[in-house]
Structure formats: structure tokens, C-alpha cells
Design a protein around this motif. Structure first.
Motif, mmCIF file in Angstrom:
data_model
loop_
_atom_site.group_PDB
_atom_site.id
_atom_site.type_symbol
_atom_site.label_atom_id
_atom_site.label_comp_id
_atom_site.label_asym_id
_atom_site.label_seq_id
_atom_site.Cartn_x
_atom_site.Cartn_y
_atom_site.Cartn_z
ATOM 1 N N THR A 136 9.433 4.688 15.442
ATOM 2 C CA THR A 136 8.835 4.812 14.113
ATOM 3 C C THR A 136 9.463 3.884 13.082
ATOM 4 O O THR A 136 8.914 3.730 11.986
ATOM 5 C CB THR A 136 8.957 6.259 13.605
ATOM 6 O OG1 THR A 136 10.350 6.614 13.539
ATOM 7 C CG2 THR A 136 8.243 7.230 14.542
ATOM 8 N N THR B 56 10.032 0.558 11.296
ATOM 9 C CA THR B 56 9.333 -0.715 11.269
ATOM 10 C C THR B 56 10.279 -1.865 11.584
ATOM 11 O O THR B 56 11.473 -1.809 11.305
ATOM 12 C CB THR B 56 8.677 -0.952 9.902
ATOM 13 O OG1 THR B 56 9.675 -0.876 8.882
ATOM 14 C CG2 THR B 56 7.593 0.083 9.643
ATOM 15 N N GLY B 57 9.713 -2.900 12.202
ATOM 16 C CA GLY B 57 10.511 -4.042 12.604
ATOM 17 C C GLY B 57 10.958 -3.923 14.045
ATOM 18 O O GLY B 57 10.403 -3.162 14.834
ATOM 19 N N GLY C 69 -0.343 -2.203 12.045
ATOM 20 C CA GLY C 69 -0.384 -1.842 10.631
ATOM 21 C C GLY C 69 -1.788 -1.960 10.061
ATOM 22 O O GLY C 69 -2.575 -2.827 10.448
ATOM 23 N N SER D 176 8.271 -3.919 18.676
ATOM 24 C CA SER D 176 8.175 -4.221 17.250
ATOM 25 C C SER D 176 7.114 -3.338 16.611
ATOM 26 O O SER D 176 5.969 -3.297 17.069
ATOM 27 C CB SER D 176 7.818 -5.697 17.030
ATOM 28 O OG SER D 176 7.794 -6.001 15.649
ATOM 29 N N ALA E 181 4.804 -2.389 13.377
ATOM 30 C CA ALA E 181 4.175 -3.125 12.285
ATOM 31 C C ALA E 181 4.364 -2.466 10.928
ATOM 32 O O ALA E 181 4.739 -1.298 10.815
ATOM 33 C CB ALA E 181 2.682 -3.270 12.569
ATOM 34 N N THR E 182 4.021 -3.225 9.898
ATOM 35 C CA THR E 182 3.922 -2.707 8.531
ATOM 36 C C THR E 182 2.493 -2.907 8.035
ATOM 37 O O THR E 182 1.740 -3.742 8.543
ATOM 38 C CB THR E 182 4.874 -3.439 7.578
ATOM 39 O OG1 THR E 182 4.589 -4.844 7.605
ATOM 40 C CG2 THR E 182 6.319 -3.207 7.996
ATOM 41 N N GLY E 183 2.100 -2.123 7.032
ATOM 42 C CA GLY E 183 0.782 -2.271 6.431
ATOM 43 C C GLY E 183 0.688 -3.525 5.584
ATOM 44 O O GLY E 183 1.698 -4.126 5.217
ATOM 45 N N THR F 204 -0.332 -5.879 2.190
ATOM 46 C CA THR F 204 0.026 -5.763 0.772
ATOM 47 C C THR F 204 -1.185 -6.116 -0.087
ATOM 48 O O THR F 204 -2.005 -6.970 0.275
ATOM 49 C CB THR F 204 1.193 -6.686 0.405
ATOM 50 O OG1 THR F 204 0.853 -8.039 0.748
ATOM 51 C CG2 THR F 204 2.441 -6.284 1.170
ATOM 52 N N GLY G 262 -2.712 -6.020 7.837
ATOM 53 C CA GLY G 262 -1.513 -5.412 8.395
ATOM 54 C C GLY G 262 -0.907 -6.322 9.450
ATOM 55 O O GLY G 262 -1.572 -7.214 9.992
ATOM 56 N N SER G 263 0.351 -6.124 9.736
ATOM 57 C CA SER G 263 0.997 -6.938 10.772
ATOM 58 C C SER G 263 0.757 -6.342 12.155
ATOM 59 O O SER G 263 0.253 -5.222 12.294
ATOM 60 C CB SER G 263 2.496 -7.073 10.487
ATOM 61 O OG SER G 263 3.145 -5.823 10.589
ATOM 62 N N SER H 91 1.772 -4.894 15.936
ATOM 63 C CA SER H 91 2.817 -4.213 16.703
ATOM 64 C C SER H 91 2.764 -4.766 18.128
ATOM 65 O O SER H 91 1.688 -5.146 18.611
ATOM 66 C CB SER H 91 2.577 -2.701 16.751
ATOM 67 O OG SER H 91 2.800 -2.080 15.508
#
Length: 245
Positions: free
Chosen positions: A7, A9-10, A30, A65, A67-69, A71, A88-89, A91
Motif C-alpha cells: 500500500t 506508494t513508490g 493510479g 511499484s 502508483a499515485t493519482g 494531479t 495517474g501513474s 503500477s
């Protein structure tokens, strides 16, 4: 069955236990950000991927990896690159070119009378972002989700925005289980529902997850699209989709 959830991120690393030569995977990218200013489209969900029989080596380190949402862009009544929200990025598991879930498409930002079709079009992604109003209806972004062999990807297109002439509404973002809704007059499109294909996974890990996760996945769905913006905003899809503005 042993379930391991990542869970943070990164980058993450998992040491494969002794005797384990394959794993089944649920990977979620994301979500795209919703558009900005007036009548914007909802963000599309990140692609959800189910993979069975992924080969691993006992004792080896497996890279994961999360992801993040996306922006949100800037606020302006003059559409430009600065007002465009971002996807989103991704995963992934193994590497960024191995098992990849693609980030969701961003919703289109304000574009009325811009005369540039791309400004009113939702971005493509795992699920597409919603379109917005222009002189003609701005289409939703398409889904880039794919399936092959034992990899099954889930993602749908975003809904279209208004067609000008006082429509003033954005389309809903696509979800992993359904397309985003099209805008109707001053009513924005709803976000597409998330898929229930991973409901067994969700119920198995629910007790170990936070309250927001538990609420979002209570119906057995996940990776939903966001609602579009209008004077009557669109609802988020079932499975964690955000409410339109």
C-alpha cells in the motif's frame, strides 16, 4: 493462501519465501485527476490487472511499484497546457516493462469555445477521462487496458461532455467495470463503476485495510471513475469514484 498487500506508494521490495515459485497478482494503477475550472470531466480509474501464475524465484527480491493519482491542472478560463490535469501513474511488478497496470486518464478541463477539439477531450488511460463542453461535445478518453494469456486487464472509456449552447456539463470518468456516463444538458455524467472481478481479494484483505478503503470497496467493487462537473454534478462510480464538482 497467503495474501500480501503493498500500500505504500513508490518502490517496494518483497523477498520471495522458500518453496514459492509462482504467485497470483492483483495490480491497480493510479486514477486520473478530474479536470479543472467549469464543467470539467471526471478522472478515469487506473487499470486493474489480474494475473495468475506469475513466476518467481524463492529467496529472490521482487520489485513492486505502487502508483499515485494524477494531479489537477491550473484554474483558468483560457485553456492551455497549464490547465490540463494529469493521468495517474502506472503500477507494476518486476519492472516498469514487465507486469504493468496503466494509470487512468485525466478529465478534460474547461474548454468552452476554445475551437481546439483536444482541449475538450478526456485523456486516454487505463480507463479514459471524461470530456467537457466545447462548441461540440467533447468525447471521453479511450481505455488502453489490454488482456493476454493469464493477464486480464479491466478498463473502460470516459463519457462525453456537453455539446455547447448552454449544456454546461462534463462527462464521467471511465471505471474498471463500466464506461463513464455522458453529460446531459446541465447534468454531468456519472463515473463508471469499478469491477467486481476482484471481490474475493477485496473481502480477504478488508480487515487489514483502512476505513476509507473499506468504505470504498464495501460493494465488492474497486477502481471506479469520477463524476463530471456541472450545476448538477455527477456521482462517483461504485468502488471509490470521486464525486463531481
Amino acid at each position: 493462501t497467503c495474501l500480501v498487500a503493498f500500500t505504500a506508494t513508490g518502490p517496494n521490495t518483497w523477498t520471495v519465501p522458500s518453496g514459492t515459485t509462482s504467485v497470483d497478482l492483483l495490480v491497480i494503477a493510479g486514477g486520473g485527476a478530474g479536470g479543472t475550472t467549469a464543467w470539467a470531466g471526471g478522472g478515469g480509474a487506473g487499470e486493474l490487472v489480474l494475473k495468475t501464475g506469475y513466476a518467481v524465484t524463492p529467496g529472490a527480491s521482487l520489485s513492486v511499484s505502487v502508483a499515485t493519482g494524477g494531479t489537477t491542472g491550473g484554474i483558468s478560463l483560457t485553456p492551455s497546457a497549464a490547465t490540463r490535469s494529469s493521468n495517474g501513474s502506472n503500477s507494476w511488478v518486476g519492472s516498469s516493462s514487465d507486469l504493468v497496470a496503466v494509470g487512468g486518464g485525466a478529465g478534460a478541463s474547461y474548454a468552452y469555445n476554445s475551437g481546439v477539439a483536444a482541449n475538450a477531450t478526456g485523456s486516454n488511460g487505463g480507463s479514459g477521462g471524461g470530456g467537457t463542453e466545447d462548441a461540440t461535445a467533447g468525447p471521453g478518453g479511450t481505455s488502453t487496458s489490454t488482456s493476454s494469456g493469464t493477464r486480464t486487464g479491466y478498463g473502460y472509456a470516459g463519457g462525453s461532455g456537453g455539446a455547447g449552447g448552454g449544456t454546461m456539463s462534463g462527462g464521467g470518468g471511465g471505471g474498471s467495470g463500466a464506461a463513464g456516463g455522458n453529460a446531459l444538458t446541465t447534468f454531468a455524467g456519472n463515473g463508471g463503476n469499478g469491477t467486481n472481478a476482484a471481490s474475493t481479494w477485496l473481502s480477504s484483505i478488508s480487515a487489514s485495510m483502512g476505513a476509507a478503503w473499506q468504505t470504498a470497496t464495501s460493494a465488492g467493487r474497486i477502481a471506479a471513475g469520477g463524476g463530471g462537473g456541472a450545476s448538477t454534478n455527477g456521482s462517483g462510480g461504485i468502488g471509490g469514484g470521486g464525486l463531481g464538482g
